[in-house]
Design a protein around this motif. Structure first.
Motif, mmCIF file in Angstrom:
data_model
loop_
_atom_site.group_PDB
_atom_site.id
_atom_site.type_symbol
_atom_site.label_atom_id
_atom_site.label_comp_id
_atom_site.label_asym_id
_atom_site.label_seq_id
_atom_site.Cartn_x
_atom_site.Cartn_y
_atom_site.Cartn_z
ATOM 1 N N VAL A 268 0.800 -1.026 -0.187
ATOM 2 C CA VAL A 268 -0.029 0.006 -0.135
ATOM 3 C C VAL A 268 1.007 1.285 -0.063
ATOM 4 C CG1 VAL A 268 -1.861 1.357 1.344
ATOM 5 C CG2 VAL A 268 -1.963 -1.070 1.065
ATOM 6 N N GLU A 269 1.981 1.393 0.632
ATOM 7 C CA GLU A 269 3.035 2.455 0.617
ATOM 8 C C GLU A 269 3.316 2.742 -0.697
ATOM 9 O OE1 GLU A 269 2.502 0.092 2.728
ATOM 10 O OE2 GLU A 269 2.278 1.031 4.693
ATOM 11 N N ASP A 270 3.530 1.808 -1.508
ATOM 12 C CA ASP A 270 4.090 2.054 -2.855
ATOM 13 C C ASP A 270 2.959 2.679 -3.613
ATOM 14 O OD1 ASP A 270 6.530 0.826 -2.308
ATOM 15 O OD2 ASP A 270 5.841 -1.252 -3.358
ATOM 16 N N LEU A 271 1.642 2.578 -3.337
ATOM 17 C CA LEU A 271 0.683 3.111 -4.059
ATOM 18 C C LEU A 271 0.632 4.580 -3.701
ATOM 19 C CD1 LEU A 271 -1.833 0.107 -4.597
ATOM 20 C CD2 LEU A 271 -0.434 1.124 -6.121
ATOM 21 N N ILE A 272 0.664 4.651 -2.301
ATOM 22 C CA ILE A 272 0.465 6.001 -1.729
ATOM 23 C C ILE A 272 1.509 6.898 -2.292
ATOM 24 C CG2 ILE A 272 0.501 7.376 0.392
ATOM 25 C CD1 ILE A 272 -0.524 5.130 1.672
ATOM 26 N N LEU A 273 2.692 6.161 -2.265
ATOM 27 C CA LEU A 273 4.152 7.023 -3.109
ATOM 28 C C LEU A 273 3.920 7.632 -4.237
ATOM 29 C CD1 LEU A 273 7.068 8.072 -2.504
ATOM 30 C CD2 LEU A 273 7.837 5.746 -3.055
ATOM 31 N N ILE A 274 3.324 6.729 -5.075
ATOM 32 C CA ILE A 274 3.146 6.972 -6.439
ATOM 33 C C ILE A 274 1.944 8.043 -6.820
ATOM 34 C CG2 ILE A 274 1.254 5.330 -7.175
ATOM 35 C CD1 ILE A 274 4.551 5.768 -9.181
ATOM 36 N N SER A 275 1.173 8.278 -5.828
ATOM 37 C CA SER A 275 0.172 9.095 -5.666
ATOM 38 C C SER A 275 0.392 10.504 -4.782
ATOM 39 C CB SER A 275 -1.334 8.564 -5.012
ATOM 40 O OG SER A 275 -1.502 7.362 -5.543
ATOM 41 N N ASP A 276 1.743 10.453 -4.797
ATOM 42 C CA ASP A 276 2.620 11.597 -4.230
ATOM 43 C C ASP A 276 1.971 11.754 -2.945
ATOM 44 O OD1 ASP A 276 4.351 14.066 -4.229
ATOM 45 O OD2 ASP A 276 3.011 15.220 -5.155
ATOM 46 N N GLY A 277 1.450 10.968 -2.156
ATOM 47 C CA GLY A 277 0.962 11.049 -0.646
ATOM 48 C C GLY A 277 -0.325 11.971 -0.723
ATOM 49 N N ALA A 278 -1.160 11.752 -1.657
ATOM 50 C CA ALA A 278 -2.453 12.558 -1.407
ATOM 51 C C ALA A 278 -3.375 11.573 -0.587
ATOM 52 C CB ALA A 278 -2.928 12.593 -2.965
ATOM 53 N N TYR A 279 -3.113 10.250 -0.339
ATOM 54 C CA TYR A 279 -4.083 9.752 0.713
ATOM 55 C C TYR A 279 -3.183 8.799 1.575
ATOM 56 C CZ TYR A 279 -6.553 10.470 -3.755
ATOM 57 O OH TYR A 279 -6.959 11.229 -4.859
ATOM 58 N N SER A 280 -4.075 8.771 2.580
ATOM 59 C CA SER A 280 -3.413 7.810 3.779
ATOM 60 C C SER A 280 -3.529 6.107 3.413
ATOM 61 C CB SER A 280 -3.658 8.394 4.955
ATOM 62 O OG SER A 280 -5.128 8.002 4.968
ATOM 63 N N ARG A 281 -2.892 5.644 4.573
ATOM 64 C CA ARG A 281 -3.032 4.279 4.387
ATOM 65 C C ARG A 281 -4.621 3.806 4.769
ATOM 66 N NH1 ARG A 281 -0.288 -0.695 4.802
ATOM 67 N NH2 ARG A 281 -1.281 -2.196 5.983
ATOM 68 N N GLU A 282 -4.877 4.318 5.841
ATOM 69 C CA GLU A 282 -6.422 4.120 6.419
ATOM 70 C C GLU A 282 -7.305 4.520 5.284
ATOM 71 O OE1 GLU A 282 -4.295 5.748 7.897
ATOM 72 O OE2 GLU A 282 -3.615 4.362 9.318
ATOM 73 N N GLU A 283 -7.144 5.433 4.446
ATOM 74 C CA GLU A 283 -8.034 6.076 3.343
ATOM 75 C C GLU A 283 -8.274 4.891 2.177
ATOM 76 O OE1 GLU A 283 -8.764 10.561 2.816
ATOM 77 O OE2 GLU A 283 -6.406 9.854 2.583
ATOM 78 N N VAL A 284 -6.898 4.482 1.864
ATOM 79 C CA VAL A 284 -6.999 3.308 1.005
ATOM 80 C C VAL A 284 -7.709 1.903 1.337
ATOM 81 C CG1 VAL A 284 -5.427 1.860 -0.416
ATOM 82 C CG2 VAL A 284 -4.901 4.377 -0.178
ATOM 83 N N LEU A 285 -7.409 1.581 2.507
ATOM 84 C CA LEU A 285 -7.956 0.216 3.020
ATOM 85 C C LEU A 285 -9.454 0.540 3.103
ATOM 86 C CD1 LEU A 285 -5.156 -0.783 5.649
ATOM 87 C CD2 LEU A 285 -5.728 -1.502 3.181
#
Length: 432
Positions: A268-285
């Motif tokens: 999940v952290e890789d996807l957050i990084l590729i999104s330039d940190g626009a979303y948190s881990r909790e939001e993705v899950l």
């Protein structure tokens, strides 16, 4: 014990051990059933007499096996009415056939008759069919032959993989027949965007063009990209999404597709990084749970990918045709208007357009037509749209697919000449 056995042996035949055997004294051995002419029938209310024999049919007295000589003697002993002749040779007629057409003598016999003959003295109307046949002249009747409706079967294209257990040759046809029946379940309405209040077709195109680049950067499988786009469209057709959350939907859809298709899933952290940190881990899950529930956890849908693979195999494709076909299909993923085509038709049109572009004329062989179930005329509309996308792929703002297929890894398929002649319907020839 031995002495008792000797005494019994000299006393004559042994008696049956059980009374049940004495009661069934009229039962016949299995070897006598239906293999001897003249064998007595089983006792029943019709044939049974006091003596146990049918006195009217003395033929039941004999127990000789049927031979040619014995059959000839039976034919001679029967009345002339029982003997039929074919080409001058006597043929033994069934026993009792002379009584078959005899009318019942009294009313009591009518209950045993199967065919009841009605009196024709009354002026009863004939059935419509009989009345029409009666009026017809039989010389004018014509023989009607039914047309042979033999469907042409598709040639076998899987025999070359008979030694490959991963090709599942035994039931690969059943799998693709199921895909054809189930592809409607994975489709969405081509105008679902009218239910969205904050996003539109252009925003969807921007999102998918960006996800194609992310997919390429992570070096994911082809199946993952097609399933990602399918999940996005199915979710957006069921749920309204705010503009600022659209990228989150795209990232989460790719996470779900990776969990379904990939062996090694990006964290999940890789996807957050590729999104330039626009979303948190909790939001993705949290979004992942919402999307999975909205889709009823159904990720097994046929995408254009499975059909492209199958149709390329039926076309006997090489590497060049394969890359150009996938280039055209991925161009269609970005375009919202292509949702109105079925995944199988989209795949068939991509293979057809790629063949036309490489050959310089219309080409759609019979084998691919049978496996895809689409004729050349059915593909032309979708194919012409693909040619237009191919021609404009390098221009505009959304060039992710063109850049991807302009690399050496993908054979520079984007730089091939589009089949412009399909736009005006002109072609030098058509190969079938």
């Amino acid at each position: 014990m031995m002495e008792e056995a000797d005494e019994n042996r000299g006393a004559g035949p042994a008696k049956p051990a059980a009374a049940g055997f004495r009661e069934a004294g009229n039962r016949r051995a299995l070897r006598d059933i239906r293999n001897l002419v003249g064998a007595r029938p089983y006792p029943c209310a019709v044939t049974k007499s006091k003596s146990g024999l049918d006195e009217k049919n003395p033929i039941f007295e004999t127990r000789r096996p049927v031979t040619r000589k014995f059959a000839a003697s039976l034919a001679k002993s029967q009345p002339e009415s029982c003997v039929e002749r074919t080409n001058g040779r006597p043929v033994l007629a069934p026993i009792g056939h002379e009584r078959r057409n005899k009318k019942p003598a009294d009313a009591s016999d009518c209950f045993r008759a199967i065919d009841v003959e009605f009196s024709t003295d009354h002026d009863l109307p004939l059935p419509m069919v009989e009345e029409a046949t009666k009026e017809m002249d039989y010389d004018e009747l014509e023989e009607v032959e039914m047309e042979d409706l033999v469907m042409e079967s598709a040639p076998d294209i899987d025999s070359c993989d008979s030694e490959n257990p991963m090709a599942v040759v035994e039931y690969v046809e059943d799998i693709h027949n199921f895909y054809k029946r189930a592809e409607e379940s994975g489709r969405v309405s081509p105008d679902y965007m009218i239910n969205q209040f904050d996003i539109n077709e252009k925003m969807r195109a921007i999102l998918i063009d960006w996800l194609i680049e992310v997919h390429h950067k992570f070096e994911l499988m082809h199946e993952t990209l097609f399933l990602t786009v399918n999940i996005i469209d199915r979710f957006l057709s069921r749920q309204s999404v705010a503009r600022k959350k659209l990228q989150l939907v795209g990232v989460t859809a790719m996470l779900l597709a990776c969990k379904y298709e990939e062996v090694s899933v990006p964290v999940v952290e890789d996807l957050i990084l590729i999104s330039d940190g626009a979303y948190s881990r909790e939001e993705v899950l949290r979004t992942e749970r919402a999307m999975a529930n909205a889709l009823s956890f159904d990720m097994s849908v046929p995408t254009p990918y499975v059909f492209v693979r199958r149709f390329l195999k039926s076309a006997g494709s090489g590497r060049e045709l394969e890359l150009l076909s996938f280039f055209l299909v991925e161009l269609c993923l970005v375009e919202y208007e292509m949702l109105r085509f079925r995944p199988s038709l989209l795949a068939a049109a991509a293979v057809y357009t790629a063949q036309c572009g490489l050959r310089g004329f219309k080409h759609w062989n019979r084998t691919t037509e049978l496996h895809s179930t689409y004729t050349e005329d059915q593909l032309l509309e979708c194919s012409r749209m693909m040619v237009d996308f191919h021609r404009k792929a390098a221009a505009g703002k959304l060039t992710g697919v063109h850049r991807k297929y302009s690399t050496f890894k993908f054979g520079c398929a984007a730089k091939s000449e589009p089949a412009i002649f399909l736009l005006d319907g002109s072609s030098s020839s058509s190969s079938r």
